[in-house]
Design a protein around this motif. Structure first.
Motif, PDB file in Angstrom:
ATOM      1  N   ALA A  29       0.836  -1.199   0.000  1.00  0.00           N
ATOM      2  CA  ALA A  29       0.000   0.000   0.000  1.00  0.00           C
ATOM      3  C   ALA A  29       0.873   1.251   0.000  1.00  0.00           C
ATOM      4  CB  ALA A  29      -0.921  -0.009   1.218  1.00  0.00           C
ATOM      5  N   ALA A  30       1.910   1.229   0.812  1.00  0.00           N
ATOM      6  CA  ALA A  30       2.801   2.390   0.881  1.00  0.00           C
ATOM      7  C   ALA A  30       3.489   2.608  -0.467  1.00  0.00           C
ATOM      8  CB  ALA A  30       3.841   2.190   1.987  1.00  0.00           C
ATOM      9  N   THR A  33       0.712   7.576   8.232  1.00  0.00           N
ATOM     10  CA  THR A  33       1.168   6.377   7.528  1.00  0.00           C
ATOM     11  C   THR A  33       1.904   6.727   6.242  1.00  0.00           C
ATOM     12  OG1 THR A  33      -0.921   6.192   6.338  1.00  0.00           O
ATOM     13  CG2 THR A  33      -0.744   5.021   8.433  1.00  0.00           C
ATOM     14  N   ASP A  34       2.204   7.992   6.060  1.00  0.00           N
ATOM     15  CA  ASP A  34       2.911   8.421   4.854  1.00  0.00           C
ATOM     16  C   ASP A  34       4.225   7.689   4.653  1.00  0.00           C
ATOM     17  OD1 ASP A  34       1.327  10.114   3.582  1.00  0.00           O
ATOM     18  OD2 ASP A  34       2.382  11.950   4.125  1.00  0.00           O
ATOM     19  N   PRO A  35       4.575   7.428   3.420  1.00  0.00           N
ATOM     20  CA  PRO A  35       5.886   6.825   3.143  1.00  0.00           C
ATOM     21  C   PRO A  35       7.028   7.725   3.591  1.00  0.00           C
ATOM     22  CG  PRO A  35       4.468   6.674   1.218  1.00  0.00           C
ATOM     23  CD  PRO A  35       3.755   7.531   2.212  1.00  0.00           C
ATOM     24  N   ARG A  45       2.418   1.756  -3.457  1.00  0.00           N
ATOM     25  CA  ARG A  45       1.464   2.309  -4.425  1.00  0.00           C
ATOM     26  C   ARG A  45       1.232   3.784  -4.147  1.00  0.00           C
ATOM     27  NH1 ARG A  45      -0.456  -2.853  -4.003  1.00  0.00           N
ATOM     28  NH2 ARG A  45      -1.803  -2.390  -2.229  1.00  0.00           N
ATOM     29  N   ALA A  46       1.092   4.115  -2.869  1.00  0.00           N
ATOM     30  CA  ALA A  46       0.842   5.511  -2.517  1.00  0.00           C
ATOM     31  C   ALA A  46       2.011   6.396  -2.929  1.00  0.00           C
ATOM     32  CB  ALA A  46       0.592   5.630  -1.014  1.00  0.00           C
ATOM     33  N   ALA A  47       3.212   5.879  -2.808  1.00  0.00           N
ATOM     34  CA  ALA A  47       4.389   6.697  -3.099  1.00  0.00           C
ATOM     35  C   ALA A  47       4.770   6.643  -4.577  1.00  0.00           C
ATOM     36  CB  ALA A  47       5.570   6.219  -2.251  1.00  0.00           C
ATOM     37  N   HIS A  77      -0.643  12.783   7.658  1.00  0.00           N
ATOM     38  CA  HIS A  77      -0.848  11.369   7.360  1.00  0.00           C
ATOM     39  C   HIS A  77       0.218  10.527   8.042  1.00  0.00           C
ATOM     40  CE1 HIS A  77      -3.513  12.882   4.225  1.00  0.00           C
ATOM     41  NE2 HIS A  77      -2.524  13.670   3.866  1.00  0.00           N
TER      42      HIS A  77
END
Lengths: 172, 172
Positions: free
Chosen positions: A143-144, B13-15, A146-148, B11
């Motif tokens: 998930a991280a 949970t941010d990378p 994909r988010a980044a 956030h």
DNA sequence: ACACGAACTGTTATAATATGACAAGCACCT
DNA sequence: AGGTGCTTGTCATATTATAACAGTTCGTGT
């Protein structure tokens, strides 16, 4: 090999590592599989590479490159570090072995043939290593990523702790 | 520090890694946090340890132990490897930094204070590293460990691939 | 059969990463 | 002041890994 390799492989998702095996047959099977794979892919499964895989399979533990080098030298191969590193590079590159980053050591793949993301359980007391399957792209890391916008190509997943045997000893 | 550290921390949970930061404030905040933590725990946040953490925070990338040693020497500290390794050992042991096994390098913790299982995304093109949270005990690895009776104490989770920037370049 | 290029092996040499051991210094306690 | 334990700096060495090059082998095209 003399018989079809079927030790007690009932559970294909088994951790495969903190139990005993029928070594002779699993070694023969793994070598045969590597040979077949190389033939299909046009890779050269040369004597030194075969020997290196045999050594990893026989030891059934994570070996440092210099331990491998010693074993190869005893088997009559060259005695300089690149001999070991090159054989290991071939085995790792083609999925026959893995590098355990935490230990700077190498171990035969327990699930050869399968395209997989290996995960390892490393006992800090006895240094034994078991291989399991990971699904790193599915959890929080995926998930991280994909988010980044990070594209995962390969993952290293290594758990350090106590294997059942050493855990029991510690309780005593 | 001059203000409460709250860059854009909306956030949790941010990378936190492939974007730009307010370095000055995040460095000051992290140092202050480390200082407070050491005071609470009775740990000695000595000059060489503080400097080492400052260096990691300032560089904001994974540094090899010998790069750290060079930086410490330039700052007037000792010039032998144990100087760097000991400072790094302290920082890693107390959660202020992490070792990236894949790179044999060290990076400041992006989530200091929190008890966590870090996961890293390592760009193979530019060697940049971003830290994320993993939940390794929850996925396939955790299930395998429970099945095998293996007690996980610590995990190494490192994904190798392309960061957004290098990925864009590759498309061109 | 032969020449060619690519891949492989073995070697020398060196680089990069990491730790053991010991003496001196400092912090804290009594 | 004296003792204790942690910290620092140093020397020495161990461990892990790679660069570069020459000689050989393998597969291919002719």
């Amino acid at each position: 090999m003399t018989s079809t390799s079927r030790p007690e492989d009932e559970h294909p998702t088994d951790p495969v590592g903190f139990e005993s095996h029928d070594h002779a047959s699993c070694i023969a099977a793994a070598i045969a599989e590597a040979e077949a794979h190389c033939a299909r892919e046009g890779l050269r499964f040369t004597p030194v590479r075969r020997k290196a895989l045999e050594i990893l399979l026989r030891e059934h533990r994570a070996l440092g490159a210099y331990e491998m080098l010693d074993a190869l030298r005893e088997a009559g191969f060259g005695s300089q570090p690149p001999v070991a590193y090159r054989a290991l590079e071939f085995l790792v590159g083609n999925g026959f072995a893995h590098k355990i980053e935490r230990l700077n050591a190498f171990i035969a793949c327990a699930h050869p043939g399968a395209h997989h993301s290996p995960a390892f359980m490393i006992c800090r007391a006895c240094d034994s290593v078991a291989e399991a399957q990971a699904t790193p792209a599915r959890g929080a890391l995926g998930a991280a990523a994909r988010a980044a916008g990070f594209q995962i190509e390969r993952t290293v997943v290594e758990a350090e702790g106590l294997c059942p045997t050493c855990s029991d000893k510690a309780d005593t």
